[in-house]
Design a protein around this motif. Structure first.
Motif, PDB file in Angstrom:
ATOM      1  N   ALA A   1      -9.740 -14.680  -2.907  1.00 51.84           N
ATOM      2  CA  ALA A   1      -9.664 -13.475  -2.052  1.00 51.84           C
ATOM      3  C   ALA A   1      -8.584 -12.529  -2.583  1.00 51.84           C
ATOM      4  CB  ALA A   1      -9.328 -13.885  -0.618  1.00 51.84           C
ATOM      5  N   PRO A   2      -8.772 -11.222  -2.409  1.00 58.22           N
ATOM      6  CA  PRO A   2      -7.717 -10.279  -2.827  1.00 58.22           C
ATOM      7  C   PRO A   2      -6.418 -10.574  -2.079  1.00 58.22           C
ATOM      8  CG  PRO A   2      -9.697  -9.110  -2.081  1.00 58.22           C
ATOM      9  CD  PRO A   2      -9.917 -10.558  -1.785  1.00 58.22           C
ATOM     10  N   LEU A   3      -5.279 -10.282  -2.690  1.00 58.95           N
ATOM     11  CA  LEU A   3      -3.994 -10.516  -2.017  1.00 58.95           C
ATOM     12  C   LEU A   3      -3.849  -9.617  -0.790  1.00 58.95           C
ATOM     13  CD1 LEU A   3      -1.493 -11.045  -4.993  1.00 58.95           C
ATOM     14  CD2 LEU A   3      -2.714 -12.746  -3.617  1.00 58.95           C
ATOM     15  N   THR A   4      -4.694  -8.621  -0.679  1.00 58.83           N
ATOM     16  CA  THR A   4      -4.658  -7.742   0.492  1.00 58.83           C
ATOM     17  C   THR A   4      -5.444  -8.332   1.669  1.00 58.83           C
ATOM     18  OG1 THR A   4      -6.421  -6.527  -0.632  1.00 58.83           O
ATOM     19  CG2 THR A   4      -4.221  -5.562  -0.689  1.00 58.83           C
ATOM     20  N   GLY A   5      -6.001  -9.526   1.501  1.00 55.06           N
ATOM     21  CA  GLY A   5      -6.628 -10.222   2.634  1.00 55.06           C
ATOM     22  C   GLY A   5      -8.135 -10.290   2.555  1.00 55.06           C
TER      23      GLY A   5
ATOM     24  N   LYS B   1       6.106  -1.804  -2.300  1.00 49.74           N
ATOM     25  CA  LYS B   1       5.301  -1.849  -3.536  1.00 49.74           C
ATOM     26  C   LYS B   1       3.850  -2.197  -3.197  1.00 49.74           C
ATOM     27  CE  LYS B   1       9.072  -3.423  -6.469  1.00 49.74           C
ATOM     28  NZ  LYS B   1       9.738  -4.628  -6.931  1.00 49.74           N
ATOM     29  N   PRO B   2       2.906  -1.838  -4.070  1.00 50.98           N
ATOM     30  CA  PRO B   2       1.513  -2.208  -3.809  1.00 50.98           C
ATOM     31  C   PRO B   2       1.372  -3.730  -3.691  1.00 50.98           C
ATOM     32  CG  PRO B   2       1.681  -0.779  -5.738  1.00 50.98           C
ATOM     33  CD  PRO B   2       3.076  -1.114  -5.335  1.00 50.98           C
ATOM     34  N   VAL B   3       0.587  -4.181  -2.710  1.00 54.22           N
ATOM     35  CA  VAL B   3       0.404  -5.630  -2.516  1.00 54.22           C
ATOM     36  C   VAL B   3      -0.269  -6.220  -3.758  1.00 54.22           C
ATOM     37  CG1 VAL B   3      -0.711  -7.391  -1.077  1.00 54.22           C
ATOM     38  CG2 VAL B   3       0.290  -5.360  -0.008  1.00 54.22           C
ATOM     39  N   ILE B   4      -1.254  -5.508  -4.264  1.00 52.47           N
ATOM     40  CA  ILE B   4      -1.850  -5.903  -5.550  1.00 52.47           C
ATOM     41  C   ILE B   4      -1.121  -5.076  -6.612  1.00 52.47           C
ATOM     42  CG2 ILE B   4      -3.955  -5.905  -6.951  1.00 52.47           C
ATOM     43  CD1 ILE B   4      -5.537  -6.387  -4.370  1.00 52.47           C
ATOM     44  N   ALA B   5      -0.286  -5.776  -7.385  1.00 49.63           N
ATOM     45  CA  ALA B   5       0.651  -5.098  -8.296  1.00 49.63           C
ATOM     46  C   ALA B   5      -0.066  -4.119  -9.232  1.00 49.63           C
ATOM     47  CB  ALA B   5       1.413  -6.145  -9.101  1.00 49.63           C
ATOM     48  N   SER B   6       0.705  -3.135  -9.694  1.00 49.23           N
ATOM     49  CA  SER B   6       0.097  -2.097 -10.542  1.00 49.23           C
ATOM     50  C   SER B   6      -0.395  -2.684 -11.865  1.00 49.23           C
ATOM     51  CB  SER B   6       1.092  -0.966 -10.798  1.00 49.23           C
ATOM     52  OG  SER B   6       2.259  -1.520 -11.355  1.00 49.23           O
ATOM     53  N   ASN B   7       0.167  -3.835 -12.285  1.00 52.63           N
ATOM     54  CA  ASN B   7      -0.299  -4.451 -13.533  1.00 52.63           C
ATOM     55  C   ASN B   7      -1.159  -5.696 -13.294  1.00 52.63           C
ATOM     56  OD1 ASN B   7       1.667  -6.165 -12.641  1.00 52.63           O
ATOM     57  ND2 ASN B   7       2.792  -6.301 -14.590  1.00 52.63           N
ATOM     58  N   ALA B   8      -1.607  -5.903 -12.053  1.00 50.92           N
ATOM     59  CA  ALA B   8      -2.457  -7.075 -11.764  1.00 50.92           C
ATOM     60  C   ALA B   8      -3.791  -6.935 -12.502  1.00 50.92           C
ATOM     61  CB  ALA B   8      -2.690  -7.196 -10.263  1.00 50.92           C
TER      62      ALA B   8
ATOM     63  N   ALA C   1      -7.974  -3.938  -1.385  1.00 50.30           N
ATOM     64  CA  ALA C   1      -7.375  -2.719  -0.802  1.00 50.30           C
ATOM     65  C   ALA C   1      -6.262  -2.266  -1.750  1.00 50.30           C
ATOM     66  CB  ALA C   1      -6.848  -3.011   0.598  1.00 50.30           C
ATOM     67  N   LEU C   2      -6.651  -1.523  -2.766  1.00 54.61           N
ATOM     68  CA  LEU C   2      -5.706  -1.217  -3.848  1.00 54.61           C
ATOM     69  C   LEU C   2      -4.569  -0.294  -3.395  1.00 54.61           C
ATOM     70  CD1 LEU C   2      -8.267  -0.869  -6.805  1.00 54.61           C
ATOM     71  CD2 LEU C   2      -6.715  -2.774  -6.346  1.00 54.61           C
ATOM     72  N   ASP C   3      -4.792   0.426  -2.274  1.00 54.71           N
ATOM     73  CA  ASP C   3      -3.749   1.351  -1.794  1.00 54.71           C
ATOM     74  C   ASP C   3      -2.746   0.683  -0.857  1.00 54.71           C
ATOM     75  OD1 ASP C   3      -5.027   3.314  -3.165  1.00 54.71           O
ATOM     76  OD2 ASP C   3      -6.196   4.035  -1.435  1.00 54.71           O
ATOM     77  N   LYS C   4      -3.000  -0.549  -0.485  1.00 52.78           N
ATOM     78  CA  LYS C   4      -2.144  -1.202   0.523  1.00 52.78           C
ATOM     79  C   LYS C   4      -0.734  -1.462  -0.041  1.00 52.78           C
ATOM     80  CE  LYS C   4      -2.454  -4.917   3.935  1.00 52.78           C
ATOM     81  NZ  LYS C   4      -3.321  -5.975   4.453  1.00 52.78           N
ATOM     82  N   ILE C   5       0.267  -1.042   0.755  1.00 53.77           N
ATOM     83  CA  ILE C   5       1.674  -1.184   0.347  1.00 53.77           C
ATOM     84  C   ILE C   5       2.311  -2.301   1.178  1.00 53.77           C
ATOM     85  CG2 ILE C   5       3.910   0.019   0.158  1.00 53.77           C
ATOM     86  CD1 ILE C   5       1.770   1.202  -1.703  1.00 53.77           C
ATOM     87  N   GLY C   6       3.087  -3.152   0.519  1.00 57.74           N
ATOM     88  CA  GLY C   6       3.735  -4.271   1.205  1.00 57.74           C
ATOM     89  C   GLY C   6       5.067  -3.857   1.813  1.00 57.74           C
ATOM     90  N   PRO C   7       5.709  -4.798   2.539  1.00 59.42           N
ATOM     91  CA  PRO C   7       6.987  -4.509   3.198  1.00 59.42           C
ATOM     92  C   PRO C   7       8.083  -4.098   2.202  1.00 59.42           C
ATOM     93  CG  PRO C   7       6.239  -6.777   3.657  1.00 59.42           C
ATOM     94  CD  PRO C   7       5.221  -6.150   2.772  1.00 59.42           C
TER      95      PRO C   7
END
Ligand SMILES: C=CC1=C(C)c2cc3[nH]c(cc4nc(cc5[nH]c(cc1n2)c(C)c5CCC(=O)O)C(CCC(=O)O)=C4C)c(C)c3C=C
Ligand SMILES: [Fe+2]
Length: 451
Positions: free
Chosen positions: A330-334, A351-358, A342-348
């Motif tokens: 599953a994506p790290l965004t759930g 930073k993006p939850v799915i890192a920019s270099n993932a 959810a590539l735009d989702k930002i963590g606490p």
């Protein structure tokens, strides 16, 4: 055709019995559009569980009705019947060659041949005819026409597929350079490439896949023998995947890093699948390239995994590298494996939850102007390398209608900043034009070689 009693090594012969023929149905599912299975086998094995489960091999090894109940002992196993894994047959003829949309098989051999010095178009055409005749027989579970080695004795077709392609150099060797599509132009260099030319490219390419190791090896030996004086093996690689039925339910494959790999693949049911994977039957492009209508381009890369380094990473680090969880994919965004990232989702941490270099972010079609490919790999393990680390990784094989709209833009982007890149090494590369599937009586590539 010889009587079965005269040739006890004869294996599954689906055309021998009218009853069996009547029972055949073509099961077209999202994942296995070119597999043909018998209605009786379906009823005898999975019943209500449905065709997709059987086609994917999740039968729990149940023995089923066989066409050989009256066959001599040894012709189809001690009990005289074949498990569905052995009985599954993939058609050789069709719009596209087998081995592209066929479900991943448990065993694979990929190899390239160079035409022998002095061999040209005539010899290449004769070779493709011999190879196609052999592939047609073996994929139907029959012995090869010459002195069969007997390696696959007792086994059914076991989802055997044999797929043929032509490399860039094939066209000069055969005097057909004017008919070489531009899509076959050499791939660009990538900064991370550590390519071994001896294990790259080649005039002809063959992919063999089967759910049984002996069936796959039998095909390999038969094709090597059929090459005769016309062509020599340039390189060969051997791979594997999970065996059908090994998991409780059919699921996306895992690679040797332990990740679920293949989730984002285009699906045959999607309206743009054919456009992405196969060359259109009627153009665009000049008439001299029409022989590729219905074909596809395969990019083949031996990608070593630096597994000792990878295994030192924590689970969280490994998941950050890909952008998906290891357990479910599953994506790290759930969500679940099939939930959109959810590539735009930002963590606490802002930073993006799915890192920019993932890896999954960088390779996603929406990050690459829609560029997509069908990945259909095998894992490989060739023992321990000189430095003491496992010589293991991915025989990465991807399929597309045009490498410039599939592999190339994605690999360019991965080459610039993929978190996975420090854990992998591209060691060989090939690009092959894989002609459309043959019609009845035709050989693969006939429309090029005789057109
Ligand atoms: C240029 C193409 C690609 C190469 C080379 C490649 C190597 C490679 N990939 C993994 C593991 C995973 N890849 C995943 C997704 C993914 N990878 C590519 C392309 C290449 N990978 C694409 C197009 C995608 C799909 C992106 C999307 O549509 O979202 C994943 C995530 C799960 C999945 O979608 O399959 C994993 C895991 C390895 C280990 C590897 C080289 C060894
Ligand atoms: Fe990938």
């Amino acid at each position: 055709m010889a009587d079965r009693r005269d040739r006890p090594y004869l294996r599954h012969r689906p055309d021998d019995r009218a009853e069996e023929r009547e029972d055949r149905l073509t099961s077209v599912t999202e994942s296995n559009p070119d597999i043909e299975i018998s209605r009786r086998r379906l009823l005898g094995t999975v019943g209500a569980a449905g065709a997709a489960g059987l086609a994917l091999g999740a039968t729990g090894g149940a023995l089923v009705h066989s066409a050989f109940d009256d066959s001599p002992a040894g012709a189809a196993g001690a009990s005289g019947s074949l498990a569905s894994l052995g009985a599954t047959h993939v058609a050789f003829e069709g719009e596209h060659q087998a081995g592209i949309t066929t479900p991943l098989q448990a065993k694979g051999h990929v190899l390239a041949f160079d035409l022998a010095p002095g061999a040209g178009r005539k010899e290449a055409a004769a070779l493709m005819r011999r190879w196609s005749d052999t592939a047609r027989l073996l994929m139907a579970g029959k012995p090869s026409s010459g002195a069969d080695s007997g390696i696959a004795l007792d086994a059914g077709p076991s989802s055997l597929t044999i797929t043929f392609g032509f490399g860039h150099s094939f066209f000069e060797r055969t005097g057909l350079a004017s008919r070489r599509p531009t899509a076959l132009d050499p791939l660009p260099d990538f900064s991370a490439d550590r390519l071994d030319p001896q294990r790259s490219n080649g005039d002809l390419w063959v992919q063999i896949g089967a759910d049984d190791g002996l069936v796959a090896f039998h095909a390999l030996r038969a094709l090597q023998k059929e090459a005769g004086e016309a062509a020599r093996v340039r390189w060969q690689m051997n791979g594997f995947n999970r065996s059908p039925g090994a998991t409780a339910a059919p699921m996306t494959a895992r690679n040797l890093m332990g990740q679920i790999d293949g989730t984002g693949n285009p699906k045959p049911a999607q309206p743009d699948f054919d456009k992405r994977v196969f060359v259109p039957a009627a153009g665009p492009g000049p008439a001299e390239h029409a022989w590729m209508g219905g074909g596809s381009y395969a990019v083949v890369r031996r990608i070593r995994m630096l597994l000792d380094d990878w295994d030192k990473q924590s689970l969280a680090q490994q998941e950050q590298v890909i952008g998906r969880t290891k357990a479910t994919g599953a994506p790290l965004t759930g969500g679940t494996e099939t939930t959109k990232m959810a590539l735009d989702k930002i963590g606490p941490d802002g930073k993006p939850v799915i890192a920019s270099n993932a890896h999954a972010r960088i390779s996603a079609p929406e990050q690459n102007g829609g560029a997509a490919m069908l990945r259909r790999p095998f894992s490989f393990h060739d023992g321990i390398a000189a430095d003491g680390t496992p010589d293991a990784g991915l025989l990465f094989i991807c399929w597309q209608a045009d490498p410039l709209r599939g592999f190339v833009p994605v690999q360019r982007k991965l080459d610039r900043g993929d978190a996975l890149s420090v854990f992998i090494r591209h060691e060989s590369s090939g690009l092959y034009a894989v002609p459309p599937g043959p019609r009845d009586g035709e050989y693969v590539g006939q429309r090029l070689l005789e057109g």
